[in-house]
Design a protein around this motif. Structure first.
Motif, mmCIF file in Angstrom:
data_model
loop_
_atom_site.group_PDB
_atom_site.id
_atom_site.type_symbol
_atom_site.label_atom_id
_atom_site.label_comp_id
_atom_site.label_asym_id
_atom_site.label_seq_id
_atom_site.Cartn_x
_atom_site.Cartn_y
_atom_site.Cartn_z
ATOM 1 N N ALA A 28 54.382 1.267 18.348
ATOM 2 C CA ALA A 28 55.231 2.353 17.859
ATOM 3 C C ALA A 28 54.883 3.699 18.485
ATOM 4 O O ALA A 28 55.567 4.695 18.230
ATOM 5 N N LEU A 29 53.826 3.747 19.299
ATOM 6 C CA LEU A 29 53.460 5.007 19.944
ATOM 7 C C LEU A 29 54.488 5.336 21.017
ATOM 8 O O LEU A 29 54.832 4.484 21.841
ATOM 9 N N PRO A 30 54.983 6.562 21.065
ATOM 10 C CA PRO A 30 55.990 6.922 22.070
ATOM 11 C C PRO A 30 55.382 7.039 23.457
ATOM 12 O O PRO A 30 54.216 7.399 23.613
ATOM 13 N N ALA A 31 56.171 6.722 24.462
ATOM 14 C CA ALA A 31 55.717 6.874 25.837
ATOM 15 C C ALA A 31 55.629 8.352 26.185
ATOM 16 O O ALA A 31 56.435 9.162 25.709
ATOM 17 N N PRO A 32 54.656 8.751 26.983
ATOM 18 C CA PRO A 32 54.545 10.157 27.356
ATOM 19 C C PRO A 32 55.685 10.591 28.260
ATOM 20 O O PRO A 32 56.187 9.809 29.069
ATOM 21 N N ASP A 33 56.100 11.824 28.102
ATOM 22 C CA ASP A 33 57.135 12.400 28.945
ATOM 23 C C ASP A 33 56.462 13.013 30.164
ATOM 24 O O ASP A 33 55.687 13.962 30.035
ATOM 25 N N PRO A 34 56.714 12.482 31.380
ATOM 26 C CA PRO A 34 56.025 13.003 32.564
ATOM 27 C C PRO A 34 56.323 14.469 32.838
ATOM 28 O O PRO A 34 55.544 15.145 33.500
ATOM 29 N N ASP A 35 57.462 14.977 32.327
ATOM 30 C CA ASP A 35 57.813 16.379 32.563
ATOM 31 C C ASP A 35 57.531 17.264 31.354
ATOM 32 O O ASP A 35 57.911 18.433 31.338
ATOM 33 N N ALA A 36 56.854 16.700 30.327
ATOM 34 C CA ALA A 36 56.618 17.487 29.121
ATOM 35 C C ALA A 36 55.709 18.675 29.390
ATOM 36 O O ALA A 36 55.852 19.731 28.787
ATOM 37 N N ALA A 37 54.771 18.486 30.309
ATOM 38 C CA ALA A 37 53.824 19.565 30.582
ATOM 39 C C ALA A 37 54.387 20.636 31.499
ATOM 40 O O ALA A 37 53.749 21.665 31.728
ATOM 41 N N ALA A 38 55.606 20.393 32.008
ATOM 42 C CA ALA A 38 56.177 21.361 32.957
ATOM 43 C C ALA A 38 56.364 22.724 32.311
ATOM 44 O O ALA A 38 56.151 23.772 32.939
ATOM 45 N N GLY A 39 56.770 22.736 31.033
ATOM 46 C CA GLY A 39 56.980 24.010 30.364
ATOM 47 C C GLY A 39 55.706 24.706 29.943
ATOM 48 O O GLY A 39 55.732 25.852 29.510
ATOM 49 N N GLU A 40 54.577 24.004 30.054
ATOM 50 C CA GLU A 40 53.304 24.585 29.632
ATOM 51 C C GLU A 40 52.537 25.180 30.796
ATOM 52 O O GLU A 40 51.443 25.681 30.631
ATOM 53 N N ARG A 41 53.064 25.072 32.010
ATOM 54 C CA ARG A 41 52.368 25.628 33.165
ATOM 55 C C ARG A 41 53.336 26.502 33.960
ATOM 56 O O ARG A 41 54.543 26.309 33.934
ATOM 57 N N GLU A 42 52.789 27.463 34.661
ATOM 58 C CA GLU A 42 53.588 28.372 35.480
ATOM 59 C C GLU A 42 53.965 27.664 36.775
ATOM 60 O O GLU A 42 53.104 27.120 37.477
ATOM 61 N N PHE A 43 55.246 27.662 37.082
ATOM 62 C CA PHE A 43 55.728 26.943 38.254
ATOM 63 C C PHE A 43 55.865 27.896 39.438
ATOM 64 O O PHE A 43 56.511 28.930 39.344
ATOM 65 N N THR A 44 55.238 27.526 40.555
ATOM 66 C CA THR A 44 55.378 28.259 41.807
ATOM 67 C C THR A 44 55.898 27.299 42.857
ATOM 68 O O THR A 44 55.243 26.287 43.160
ATOM 69 N N ALA A 45 57.047 27.586 43.399
ATOM 70 C CA ALA A 45 57.699 26.681 44.348
ATOM 71 C C ALA A 45 56.919 26.622 45.663
ATOM 72 O O ALA A 45 56.257 27.587 46.057
ATOM 73 N N PRO A 46 56.968 25.503 46.353
ATOM 74 C CA PRO A 46 56.316 25.389 47.663
ATOM 75 C C PRO A 46 56.865 26.419 48.641
ATOM 76 O O PRO A 46 58.055 26.737 48.639
ATOM 77 N N ARG A 47 55.963 26.922 49.498
ATOM 78 C CA ARG A 47 56.343 27.993 50.426
ATOM 79 C C ARG A 47 56.335 27.552 51.880
ATOM 80 O O ARG A 47 57.028 28.118 52.718
ATOM 81 N N THR A 48 55.514 26.569 52.210
ATOM 82 C CA THR A 48 55.418 26.112 53.595
ATOM 83 C C THR A 48 55.932 24.678 53.694
ATOM 84 O O THR A 48 56.135 23.996 52.691
ATOM 85 N N GLU A 49 56.130 24.235 54.938
ATOM 86 C CA GLU A 49 56.615 22.872 55.148
ATOM 87 C C GLU A 49 55.612 21.849 54.624
ATOM 88 O O GLU A 49 55.992 20.831 54.034
ATOM 89 N N ALA A 50 54.300 22.104 54.841
ATOM 90 C CA ALA A 50 53.272 21.177 54.355
ATOM 91 C C ALA A 50 53.280 21.116 52.827
ATOM 92 O O ALA A 50 53.143 20.037 52.239
ATOM 93 N N GLU A 51 53.433 22.275 52.177
ATOM 94 C CA GLU A 51 53.478 22.288 50.717
ATOM 95 C C GLU A 51 54.709 21.560 50.191
ATOM 96 O O GLU A 51 54.628 20.825 49.194
ATOM 97 N N ARG A 52 55.852 21.759 50.846
ATOM 98 C CA ARG A 52 57.067 21.064 50.409
ATOM 99 C C ARG A 52 56.927 19.553 50.592
ATOM 100 O O ARG A 52 57.363 18.767 49.734
ATOM 101 N N GLU A 53 56.305 19.137 51.679
ATOM 102 C CA GLU A 53 56.117 17.711 51.924
ATOM 103 C C GLU A 53 55.195 17.100 50.873
ATOM 104 O O GLU A 53 55.485 16.035 50.305
ATOM 105 N N LEU A 54 54.077 17.781 50.595
ATOM 106 C CA LEU A 54 53.124 17.265 49.610
ATOM 107 C C LEU A 54 53.704 17.286 48.203
ATOM 108 O O LEU A 54 53.476 16.360 47.415
ATOM 109 N N ALA A 55 54.454 18.333 47.867
ATOM 110 C CA ALA A 55 55.064 18.404 46.535
ATOM 111 C C ALA A 55 56.037 17.241 46.338
ATOM 112 O O ALA A 55 56.087 16.641 45.248
#
Length: 231
Positions: free
Chosen positions: A68-95
């Motif tokens: 009966a335990l609910p599955a974790p939401d993989p995006d639940a923590a997204a609202g709890e952290r500050e989001f900074t978009a990738p800036r370089t090609e390497a960062e975009r690839e890794l993200a």
């Protein structure tokens, strides 16, 4: 609290912590829970995700109802952290690689690989995909540089290794892997430990070529040449 090994839709199992806060204590922050647990637990025993509940589900006999335990939401923590978009090609690839491997929709440059649910197995998958994309990183880099920005910077600083027929031997001390820490803590120092396997080779096997291949394999992988010293 309860901790359960939960498999996602890809069949990858990870530890999930289910937490019921005390009355008036407020909602616990997963990052704070993870930091507190890391003071007393090895990395592989710290839950990769946390789910806050009003109460733990129980069976009619009063035991924890794991189904009966609910599955974790993989995006639940997204609202709890500050989001900074990738800036370089390497960062975009890794993200993009982290998003696919970890099953998280949005990955920022400051997000921590292990706080998003990563582990050593997913780290190997990340390294494989990164190398296929032309970014030379190692499994050790994933542990040392745990954010997209740090790992991208490490990949940019390192040129691709030259192709050579002579294997490069690594030497020097290195940290214990979690399974090694567990083994030594559980079984203590051993004078001798052997694991053996018997293989049947086809008659046309070239023994000299096989020996050269095995020597190259052990030279390439430091884990196959590991020695442990008591201090």
């Amino acid at each position: 609290a309860a901790v359960v090994a939960v498999s996602d839709e890809r069949g990858h199992a990870r530890l999930v912590g289910y937490v019921v806060p005390a009355a008036g204590a407020g909602r616990p922050v997963p990052a704070a829970l993870r930091q507190a647990l890391s003071l007393t637990l090895p990395r592989h025993l710290v839950p990769a995700a946390f789910v806050v509940l009003d109460a733990l589900p129980l069976t009619v006999s009063g035991k924890l109802d794991r189904r009966a335990l609910p599955a974790p939401d993989p995006d639940a923590a997204a609202g709890e952290r500050e989001f900074t978009a990738p800036r370089t090609e390497a960062e975009r690839e890794l993200a993009g690689i982290w998003s696919a491997v970890l099953g998280v929709a949005h990955v920022g440059v400051d997000d921590n690989f292990f706080e998003l649910g990563g582990d050593s197995i997913l780290g190997i998958q990340t390294v494989s995909r990164a190398r296929a994309a032309g970014l030379h990183v190692t499994s050790r880099d994933v542990f040392r540089h745990q954010t997209v920005a740090e790992l991208a910077a490490a990949a940019d600083r390192r040129a691709a290794p030259p192709v050579t027929t002579a294997p490069q031997r690594e030497a020097g001390p290195g940290p214990l892997a979690p399974i090694q820490e567990w083994f030594l803590a559980t079984h203590g120092p051993l004078r001798h430990f052997t694991m053996s396997m018997l293989l049947d080779l086809p008659p046309e096997t070239d023994p000299d070529a096989l020996e050269r291949a095995l020597r190259a394999l052990t030279a390439h992988h430091p884990a196959l040449r590991t020695r442990f010293a008591r201090e």
